[in-house]
Design a protein around this motif. Sequence first.
Motif, PDB file in Angstrom:
ATOM      1  N   THR A 159      41.043  52.717  52.544  1.00 43.59           N
ATOM      2  CA  THR A 159      40.393  52.981  53.799  1.00 43.59           C
ATOM      3  C   THR A 159      41.306  52.390  54.479  1.00 43.59           C
ATOM      4  O   THR A 159      42.358  51.973  54.542  1.00 43.59           O
ATOM      5  N   LEU A 160      40.864  52.671  56.077  1.00 39.36           N
ATOM      6  CA  LEU A 160      41.887  52.444  57.085  1.00 39.36           C
ATOM      7  C   LEU A 160      41.917  50.588  56.916  1.00 39.36           C
ATOM      8  O   LEU A 160      42.974  50.219  57.526  1.00 39.36           O
ATOM      9  N   TYR A 161      40.869  50.086  56.692  1.00 41.94           N
ATOM     10  CA  TYR A 161      40.883  48.579  56.566  1.00 41.94           C
ATOM     11  C   TYR A 161      42.098  48.094  55.527  1.00 41.94           C
ATOM     12  O   TYR A 161      42.442  47.088  55.596  1.00 41.94           O
ATOM     13  N   ASP A 162      42.627  48.901  54.639  1.00 44.63           N
ATOM     14  CA  ASP A 162      43.241  48.468  53.421  1.00 44.63           C
ATOM     15  C   ASP A 162      44.802  48.582  53.844  1.00 44.63           C
ATOM     16  O   ASP A 162      45.757  48.098  53.141  1.00 44.63           O
ATOM     17  N   ILE A 163      44.988  49.546  54.807  1.00 42.17           N
ATOM     18  CA  ILE A 163      46.454  49.806  55.008  1.00 42.17           C
ATOM     19  C   ILE A 163      47.191  48.616  55.797  1.00 42.17           C
ATOM     20  O   ILE A 163      46.855  48.008  56.547  1.00 42.17           O
ATOM     21  N   PRO A 164      48.197  48.141  54.972  1.00 43.22           N
ATOM     22  CA  PRO A 164      49.084  47.055  55.726  1.00 43.22           C
ATOM     23  C   PRO A 164      49.750  47.244  56.680  1.00 43.22           C
ATOM     24  O   PRO A 164      50.435  48.294  57.109  1.00 43.22           O
ATOM     25  N   LEU A 165      49.641  46.439  57.919  1.00 43.30           N
ATOM     26  CA  LEU A 165      50.103  46.385  59.123  1.00 43.30           C
ATOM     27  C   LEU A 165      51.035  45.222  59.517  1.00 43.30           C
ATOM     28  O   LEU A 165      50.795  44.265  58.736  1.00 43.30           O
ATOM     29  N   ARG A 166      51.715  45.287  60.774  1.00 45.25           N
ATOM     30  CA  ARG A 166      52.414  43.922  61.158  1.00 45.25           C
ATOM     31  C   ARG A 166      52.121  43.859  62.487  1.00 45.25           C
ATOM     32  O   ARG A 166      51.723  44.795  63.333  1.00 45.25           O
ATOM     33  N   THR A 167      51.740  42.644  63.118  1.00 45.15           N
ATOM     34  CA  THR A 167      51.565  42.430  64.482  1.00 45.15           C
ATOM     35  C   THR A 167      52.745  42.378  65.189  1.00 45.15           C
ATOM     36  O   THR A 167      53.885  42.330  64.636  1.00 45.15           O
ATOM     37  N   LEU A 168      52.686  42.385  66.414  1.00 42.48           N
ATOM     38  CA  LEU A 168      53.879  42.550  67.371  1.00 42.48           C
ATOM     39  C   LEU A 168      54.637  41.321  67.014  1.00 42.48           C
ATOM     40  O   LEU A 168      55.836  41.303  67.185  1.00 42.48           O
ATOM     41  N   ALA A 169      54.006  39.884  66.370  1.00 42.52           N
ATOM     42  CA  ALA A 169      54.784  38.748  66.309  1.00 42.52           C
ATOM     43  C   ALA A 169      55.380  38.927  64.720  1.00 42.52           C
ATOM     44  O   ALA A 169      55.588  37.967  64.128  1.00 42.52           O
ATOM     45  N   ASP A 170      55.276  40.111  64.236  1.00 41.31           N
ATOM     46  CA  ASP A 170      55.607  40.181  62.820  1.00 41.31           C
ATOM     47  C   ASP A 170      55.066  39.622  61.683  1.00 41.31           C
ATOM     48  O   ASP A 170      55.515  39.083  60.652  1.00 41.31           O
ATOM     49  N   GLU A 171      53.620  39.283  61.923  1.00 42.13           N
ATOM     50  CA  GLU A 171      52.935  38.689  60.841  1.00 42.13           C
ATOM     51  C   GLU A 171      51.998  40.015  60.238  1.00 42.13           C
ATOM     52  O   GLU A 171      51.507  40.759  60.769  1.00 42.13           O
ATOM     53  N   PRO A 172      51.883  39.873  58.966  1.00 43.22           N
ATOM     54  CA  PRO A 172      51.015  40.811  58.268  1.00 43.22           C
ATOM     55  C   PRO A 172      49.689  40.672  58.744  1.00 43.22           C
ATOM     56  O   PRO A 172      49.172  39.718  59.014  1.00 43.22           O
ATOM     57  N   THR A 173      49.004  42.103  58.612  1.00 42.66           N
ATOM     58  CA  THR A 173      47.582  41.976  59.334  1.00 42.66           C
ATOM     59  C   THR A 173      47.086  43.413  58.784  1.00 42.66           C
ATOM     60  O   THR A 173      47.867  44.140  57.914  1.00 42.66           O
ATOM     61  N   SER A 174      45.813  43.744  58.893  1.00 44.56           N
ATOM     62  CA  SER A 174      45.254  44.973  58.870  1.00 44.56           C
ATOM     63  C   SER A 174      44.258  45.224  59.671  1.00 44.56           C
ATOM     64  O   SER A 174      43.592  44.162  60.130  1.00 44.56           O
ATOM     65  N   LEU A 175      43.620  46.297  59.578  1.00 45.23           N
ATOM     66  CA  LEU A 175      42.325  46.470  60.319  1.00 45.23           C
ATOM     67  C   LEU A 175      41.305  46.043  59.782  1.00 45.23           C
ATOM     68  O   LEU A 175      40.012  45.824  60.208  1.00 45.23           O
ATOM     69  N   GLY A 176      41.314  45.394  58.400  1.00 44.03           N
ATOM     70  CA  GLY A 176      40.312  44.978  57.883  1.00 44.03           C
ATOM     71  C   GLY A 176      39.838  43.683  58.499  1.00 44.03           C
ATOM     72  O   GLY A 176      38.787  43.161  58.147  1.00 44.03           O
ATOM     73  N   ALA A 177      40.758  43.083  59.388  1.00 43.08           N
ATOM     74  CA  ALA A 177      40.131  41.833  60.278  1.00 43.08           C
ATOM     75  C   ALA A 177      39.224  42.396  61.262  1.00 43.08           C
ATOM     76  O   ALA A 177      38.733  41.367  61.786  1.00 43.08           O
ATOM     77  N   TYR A 178      38.919  43.521  61.081  1.00 41.68           N
ATOM     78  CA  TYR A 178      37.936  44.047  62.291  1.00 41.68           C
ATOM     79  C   TYR A 178      36.785  44.694  61.691  1.00 41.68           C
ATOM     80  O   TYR A 178      36.092  45.402  62.326  1.00 41.68           O
ATOM     81  N   ARG A 179      36.625  44.503  60.187  1.00 41.96           N
ATOM     82  CA  ARG A 179      35.727  45.205  59.557  1.00 41.96           C
ATOM     83  C   ARG A 179      34.216  44.842  60.343  1.00 41.96           C
ATOM     84  O   ARG A 179      34.262  43.805  60.471  1.00 41.96           O
ATOM     85  N   GLY A 180      33.490  45.928  60.319  1.00 37.23           N
ATOM     86  CA  GLY A 180      32.153  45.857  61.052  1.00 37.23           C
ATOM     87  C   GLY A 180      32.179  45.872  62.417  1.00 37.23           C
ATOM     88  O   GLY A 180      31.140  45.483  63.129  1.00 37.23           O
ATOM     89  N   SER A 181      33.419  45.855  62.975  1.00 35.73           N
ATOM     90  CA  SER A 181      33.649  45.874  64.857  1.00 35.73           C
ATOM     91  C   SER A 181      33.780  47.356  64.961  1.00 35.73           C
ATOM     92  O   SER A 181      34.117  48.070  64.250  1.00 35.73           O
ATOM     93  N   VAL A 182      33.969  47.505  66.168  1.00 33.49           N
ATOM     94  CA  VAL A 182      34.154  49.076  66.864  1.00 33.49           C
ATOM     95  C   VAL A 182      35.783  48.751  67.484  1.00 33.49           C
ATOM     96  O   VAL A 182      35.818  47.667  68.116  1.00 33.49           O
ATOM     97  N   VAL A 183      36.650  49.768  66.920  1.00 31.72           N
ATOM     98  CA  VAL A 183      38.040  49.191  67.313  1.00 31.72           C
ATOM     99  C   VAL A 183      38.402  50.569  67.985  1.00 31.72           C
ATOM    100  O   VAL A 183      38.152  51.927  67.739  1.00 31.72           O
ATOM    101  N   LEU A 184      39.184  50.483  69.002  1.00 28.86           N
ATOM    102  CA  LEU A 184      39.895  51.534  69.769  1.00 28.86           C
ATOM    103  C   LEU A 184      41.736  51.345  69.454  1.00 28.86           C
ATOM    104  O   LEU A 184      42.151  50.390  70.043  1.00 28.86           O
ATOM    105  N   VAL A 185      42.109  52.109  68.568  1.00 32.02           N
ATOM    106  CA  VAL A 185      43.594  51.986  68.302  1.00 32.02           C
ATOM    107  C   VAL A 185      44.263  53.115  69.273  1.00 32.02           C
ATOM    108  O   VAL A 185      43.793  54.274  69.546  1.00 32.02           O
ATOM    109  N   VAL A 186      45.224  52.783  70.045  1.00 35.63           N
ATOM    110  CA  VAL A 186      45.852  53.289  71.090  1.00 35.63           C
ATOM    111  C   VAL A 186      47.404  53.018  70.955  1.00 35.63           C
ATOM    112  O   VAL A 186      47.749  51.907  71.055  1.00 35.63           O
TER     113      VAL A 186
END
Length: 163
Positions: free
Chosen positions: A3-30
């Motif tokens: 799912t979108l939540y499972d895709i590994p991403l990197r923050t601008l500070a080069d830390e690992p993250t994912s949209l899973g951090a926002y599970r249950g929220s509304v997110v606008l990706v731009v």
Amino acid sequence: MTTLYDIPLRTLADEPTSLGAYRGSVVLVVNVASKCGLTPQYSGLERIQKEYGERGFTVVGVPCNQFGGQEPGSADEIATFCSATYGVSFPMLAKTEVNGAGRDPLYTELTRTADAAGEAGDVQWNFEKFLIGPDGTVAARFRPRTEPDAPEVVAAIERLLTA
């Protein structure tokens, strides 16, 4: 199933993250850029972040240098620009390719969604917006010239926040 939540991403500070951090929220990706004619949209993005943030909404900025080389800076330069110029408080991801052979898996998924005219496919330019519902599905796609606080964007955010 990924799912979108499972895709590994990197923050601008080069830390690992994912949209899973926002599970249950509304997110606008731009996808964003600092040297674009649409860069003033950062103001609208910050306005809706402040207005809806406490209700379970967040903007996620994705710097991209694929459109006219309009995001040439380093991560530190991007962070400084966003903070000093627009007071950006929403999370920013690492510089990302949104089209082409190097397209990030996040955008492989996002670009499958059609806009209001029924067109899916490549991101057209900087500041294309994808609205993700609390269930992790893409609920709407807005093309670059649609302002972040345009009535149709706000209505879609409100609809998802009250669903």
